[in-house]
Motif scaffolding. Sequence first.
Motif, short mmCIF file in Angstrom:
data_model
loop_
_atom_site.label_atom_id
_atom_site.label_comp_id
_atom_site.label_asym_id
_atom_site.label_seq_id
_atom_site.Cartn_x
_atom_site.Cartn_y
_atom_site.Cartn_z
N PHE A 67 -14.36 17.60 -9.59
CA PHE A 67 -15.60 18.36 -10.29
C PHE A 67 -16.73 18.10 -9.12
CE2 PHE A 67 -12.70 17.78 -13.88
CZ PHE A 67 -12.32 19.00 -14.06
N ILE A 68 -17.05 16.98 -9.07
CA ILE A 68 -18.11 16.40 -8.08
C ILE A 68 -17.81 17.07 -6.55
CG2 ILE A 68 -19.74 14.86 -7.39
CD1 ILE A 68 -20.23 15.46 -10.17
N LEU A 69 -16.62 16.96 -6.21
CA LEU A 69 -16.31 17.20 -4.76
C LEU A 69 -16.47 18.83 -4.72
CD1 LEU A 69 -12.94 15.21 -4.49
CD2 LEU A 69 -14.95 14.86 -2.97
N GLY A 70 -16.10 19.54 -5.71
CA GLY A 70 -16.23 20.83 -5.75
C GLY A 70 -17.93 21.36 -5.83
N ARG A 71 -18.65 20.42 -6.51
CA ARG A 71 -20.29 20.69 -6.43
C ARG A 71 -20.68 20.45 -5.23
NH1 ARG A 71 -19.17 19.11 -12.21
NH2 ARG A 71 -20.57 20.31 -13.57
N LEU A 72 -20.34 19.59 -4.48
CA LEU A 72 -20.83 19.11 -3.43
C LEU A 72 -20.40 20.06 -2.11
CD1 LEU A 72 -20.41 15.08 -3.45
CD2 LEU A 72 -22.56 16.41 -3.09
N GLY A 73 -19.23 20.22 -2.36
CA GLY A 73 -18.61 21.46 -1.38
C GLY A 73 -19.61 22.77 -1.41
N ASP A 74 -19.81 23.31 -2.76
CA ASP A 74 -20.56 24.43 -2.86
C ASP A 74 -22.09 24.27 -2.59
OD1 ASP A 74 -18.41 25.74 -4.02
OD2 ASP A 74 -19.08 25.52 -6.01
N ALA A 75 -22.64 23.06 -2.68
CA ALA A 75 -23.95 22.83 -2.50
C ALA A 75 -24.07 22.70 -0.88
CB ALA A 75 -24.56 21.25 -2.90
N HIS A 76 -23.32 22.16 -0.32
CA HIS A 76 -23.36 22.06 1.16
C HIS A 76 -23.22 23.39 1.84
CE1 HIS A 76 -24.22 17.98 1.92
NE2 HIS A 76 -23.01 17.57 0.99
N ARG A 77 -22.16 24.07 1.42
CA ARG A 77 -21.91 25.62 2.04
C ARG A 77 -23.15 26.34 1.77
NH1 ARG A 77 -19.79 30.04 -1.03
NH2 ARG A 77 -19.04 28.64 -2.80
N HIS A 78 -23.94 26.32 0.59
CA HIS A 78 -25.10 27.20 0.35
C HIS A 78 -26.32 26.63 1.36
CE1 HIS A 78 -23.59 29.70 -2.76
NE2 HIS A 78 -23.05 28.64 -3.39
N LEU A 79 -26.12 25.20 1.56
CA LEU A 79 -27.44 24.61 2.43
C LEU A 79 -26.94 24.79 4.00
CD1 LEU A 79 -28.00 21.38 0.38
CD2 LEU A 79 -29.62 23.17 0.87
N GLY A 80 -25.64 25.39 4.25
CA GLY A 80 -25.46 25.55 5.69
C GLY A 80 -24.78 24.47 6.28
N ALA A 81 -24.59 23.43 5.63
CA ALA A 81 -23.79 22.22 6.09
C ALA A 81 -22.30 22.61 6.24
CB ALA A 81 -24.44 20.88 5.59
N LEU A 82 -21.59 23.25 6.79
CA LEU A 82 -20.34 23.83 6.48
C LEU A 82 -19.33 22.64 6.98
CD1 LEU A 82 -20.52 27.38 8.05
CD2 LEU A 82 -20.81 26.56 5.59
N ASP A 83 -19.72 21.94 7.83
CA ASP A 83 -18.55 20.77 8.01
C ASP A 83 -18.56 19.74 6.81
OD1 ASP A 83 -18.03 21.55 10.66
OD2 ASP A 83 -19.57 20.20 11.56
N LYS A 84 -19.93 19.64 6.19
CA LYS A 84 -19.60 18.60 5.01
C LYS A 84 -19.02 19.62 3.76
CE LYS A 84 -21.45 15.52 4.08
NZ LYS A 84 -20.91 13.78 4.16
N ALA A 85 -19.16 20.63 3.83
CA ALA A 85 -18.71 21.41 2.80
C ALA A 85 -17.03 21.26 2.92
CB ALA A 85 -19.11 22.96 2.86
N VAL A 86 -16.78 21.83 4.08
CA VAL A 86 -15.15 21.58 4.46
C VAL A 86 -14.55 20.24 4.02
CG1 VAL A 86 -13.36 21.53 6.20
CG2 VAL A 86 -15.14 23.56 5.90
N GLU A 87 -15.35 19.28 4.22
CA GLU A 87 -14.87 17.85 4.12
C GLU A 87 -14.58 17.53 2.73
OE1 GLU A 87 -17.00 13.37 3.86
OE2 GLU A 87 -17.44 15.01 5.87
N HIS A 88 -15.73 18.03 1.81
CA HIS A 88 -15.47 17.92 0.41
C HIS A 88 -14.55 18.89 -0.33
CE1 HIS A 88 -18.66 15.08 -0.10
NE2 HIS A 88 -19.77 15.67 0.55
N TYR A 89 -14.41 20.07 0.25
CA TYR A 89 -13.42 20.82 -0.47
C TYR A 89 -12.04 20.13 0.14
CZ TYR A 89 -16.76 24.62 -1.22
OH TYR A 89 -17.92 25.34 -1.68
N THR A 90 -11.66 19.79 1.46
CA THR A 90 -10.50 19.42 1.60
C THR A 90 -10.11 18.02 0.94
OG1 THR A 90 -10.87 20.14 4.04
CG2 THR A 90 -9.22 18.49 3.62
N SER A 91 -11.05 17.11 0.47
CA SER A 91 -10.85 16.07 -0.42
C SER A 91 -10.13 16.47 -1.50
CB SER A 91 -12.02 15.21 -0.54
OG SER A 91 -12.35 14.41 0.69
#
Length: 132
Positions: A67-91
């Motif tokens: 749940f936290i990994l998803g929140r972080l993925g979404d947050a980074h995606r909205h902030l434009g930090a796509l590499d971080k978003a992919v990292e969290h979603y992949t985890s």
Amino acid sequence: LTGLAECHRGLKDFDKEIGVFRRVLGVDPADEIAMTGLGDALKGAGKLGEAVEIWERVLDDAPDNIFILGRLGDAHRHLGALDKAVEHYTSALTIAPKDTCANHGIDEITRLPKAPPIETWVLELVAAHRSC
């Protein structure tokens, strides 16, 4: 107090909700539910950067929390930090391959003109999930 915070969330009074969660954390700084709630309240108040900092602290103690990994993925995606978003979603997908949030997040990123590199297995998993 967590119930009181949820009442404030229902009223969209995020500042009061944030205050309640901070009081809970003053008593028990390791309360994962209060930390998650504080992050959610900060996001609701438009303080996404601060929410990310809180959720990262939760993740430090609970690295398999999808749940936290998803929140972080979404947050980074909205902030434009796509590499971080992919990292969290992949985890998240490593832990729970059918996780809807992570599948959706990766799917959204792949539709962007400048999507970062994504591992083949993740793309295959998302494509399979999309066809369900």
